[in-house]
Motif scaffolding. Structure first.
Motif, short mmCIF file in Angstrom:
data_model
loop_
_atom_site.label_atom_id
_atom_site.label_comp_id
_atom_site.label_asym_id
_atom_site.label_seq_id
_atom_site.Cartn_x
_atom_site.Cartn_y
_atom_site.Cartn_z
N THR A 1 21.66 23.54 63.95
CA THR A 1 20.71 23.24 65.62
C THR A 1 20.07 23.87 65.72
OG1 THR A 1 22.91 21.45 66.30
CG2 THR A 1 20.23 22.03 67.18
N ASP B 1 14.37 23.60 68.22
CA ASP B 1 13.11 23.44 67.46
C ASP B 1 13.46 22.80 66.07
OD1 ASP B 1 11.20 23.83 65.17
OD2 ASP B 1 11.55 26.48 65.68
N GLN B 2 12.06 21.59 65.82
CA GLN B 2 12.49 20.23 65.70
C GLN B 2 12.37 20.09 63.86
OE1 GLN B 2 11.55 16.40 67.30
NE2 GLN B 2 11.13 17.22 69.36
N ASP B 3 11.23 21.49 63.70
CA ASP B 3 10.64 21.82 62.33
C ASP B 3 11.67 22.46 61.91
OD1 ASP B 3 8.26 19.95 62.86
OD2 ASP B 3 6.99 21.87 63.88
N HIS C 1 14.67 21.92 62.18
CA HIS C 1 16.09 21.75 61.96
C HIS C 1 15.67 20.87 60.84
CE1 HIS C 1 18.44 18.23 62.89
NE2 HIS C 1 19.12 19.32 62.24
N ARG C 2 14.87 19.98 60.73
CA ARG C 2 14.11 19.41 59.30
C ARG C 2 14.22 20.03 58.81
NH1 ARG C 2 12.79 13.73 60.12
NH2 ARG C 2 12.77 13.30 62.40
N GLU D 1 19.41 15.97 73.61
CA GLU D 1 19.11 16.49 72.36
C GLU D 1 20.20 15.88 71.47
OE1 GLU D 1 18.18 20.99 73.93
OE2 GLU D 1 20.05 20.23 74.33
N LEU E 1 18.46 13.49 69.88
CA LEU E 1 17.47 13.59 68.53
C LEU E 1 18.30 14.45 67.71
CD1 LEU E 1 14.25 14.71 68.73
CD2 LEU E 1 14.96 16.58 69.46
N VAL E 2 18.72 14.57 67.61
CA VAL E 2 19.79 15.87 66.08
C VAL E 2 20.02 14.13 65.10
CG1 VAL E 2 21.64 16.83 65.57
CG2 VAL E 2 19.75 18.23 66.94
N SER F 1 17.08 13.31 63.73
CA SER F 1 16.57 13.07 62.93
C SER F 1 17.30 13.21 60.96
CB SER F 1 15.62 14.90 63.52
OG SER F 1 15.19 14.38 64.42
#
Length: 303
Positions: A22, A31-33, A35-36, A66, A69-70, A73
């Motif tokens: 993560t 950091d979603q970007d 992570h993806r 979180e 979210l993880v 995603s």
């Protein structure tokens, strides 16, 4: 519900079970970007089983929001390219709610982290997992076993009550104990995943495992896939060649009671420019003097 219903999930466990990191942003949040992008890199690298909210993903350092979210995603990025095994845990209501959330967003399986409690009885272990598995009978359930005292007969008892318990992530560092546990529980009844990753995979495969977890896979998917291909074909000398290749990296992760387990993986990813090196307490960033060695290993694999 018969075991045949879970055929896809069972096949996904008999593979490299990736535990994605993560990544954290400069502000400390997820950091979603990044992570993806890391998830896409795993998928593009041929990885077909993903475990969001595993220990390499710093499960216990994430907030409930979180963790959701993880999960979301990962399921979104995986689509139909991979089977997702969502990590759940903590108290029973929290774990059951997390499992239901995973189901609602398309997950096919959950991995139940070992109960974090100073006093774990054998029958209480069964009751804990039974309550979570019963909350999501449509999902495959995979207990994460780190308790060397737990006998295989207790797992069989759990699966008698909950037929959706289809696999085990076994993470006791003792290949002889694993061999006995698997046979006492039912070698062919469950999919056995070597839960201590590549260093233990050859010995655990020789005793009946057909999958292994990996944090190293975040850095070098091809290396992990090389090992499982060798193990599937029974070519232990080839598997041990990969073992020799990853030995130092895994020794750095395992040192001092695995203090830097996630740290070393994130340091390698930072060296490759893929995410920040930040980890959350009680982990720590790698001291400056250790960084060059990790970077050298990571860049060597990526050549």
């Amino acid at each position: 519900m018969s075991g045949a219903v879970f055929e896809t999930q069972r096949a996904a466990l008999a593979d490299v079970v990736a535990i994605p990191v993560t990544p954290f942003a400069e502000d400390g949040g997820v950091d979603q970007d990044a992570h993806r992008a890391l998830l896409r890199r795993l998928l593009d690298g041929g990885i077909r089983t993903l475990t969001p909210n595993g220990n390499t993903g710093e499960f216990y350092a994430l907030t409930p929001e979180e963790r959701r979210l993880v999960t979301e995603s990962t399921l979104d990025e995986a689509g139909d390219r991979a089977v997702v095994l969502v990590g759940v845990g903590h108290d029973i209501p929290t774990a059951a709610a997390s499992a239901r959330h995973a189901r609602e967003h398309g997950a096919r399986m959950v991995m139940v982290h070992q109960p974090v409690h100073p006093y774990v009885s054998q029958s209480g272990w069964v009751d804990y997992h039974r309550a979570i598995a019963a909350a999501v009978p449509e999902l495959g359930v995979v207990p994460y076993v780190r308790n060397a005292q737990l006998p295989g007969a207790r797992l069989a008892e759990l699966a008698d009550a909950c037929p959706n318990v289809i696999g085990v992530k076994y993470a006791v560092p003792d290949a002889a104990k694993f061999a006995a546990f698997a046979r006492d529980a039912g070698l062919d009844r469950f999919v056995w995943v070597a839960g201590l990753a590549e260093p233990y995979a050859p010995s655990y495969f020789s005793a009946g495992a057909t999958g292994f977890t990996s944090g190293l896979v975040n850095v070098a998917p091809a290396v992990s896939l090389d090992m499982i291909e060798a193990l599937r074909s029974g070519d232990y000398p080839a598997a041990m060649k990969v073992w020799e290749q990853i030995r130092r990296f895994e020794e750095l992760r395992a040192a001092n009671g695995s203090a830097d387990n996630v740290t070393v993986v994130k340091e390698a990813l930072a060296a490759l420019g893929l995410c920040r090196r930040d980890v959350r307490p009680p982990s720590r960033q790698l001291p400056e003097e250790g960084r060059a060695e990790v970077a050298a290993i990571a860049t060597g694999w990526s050549l």
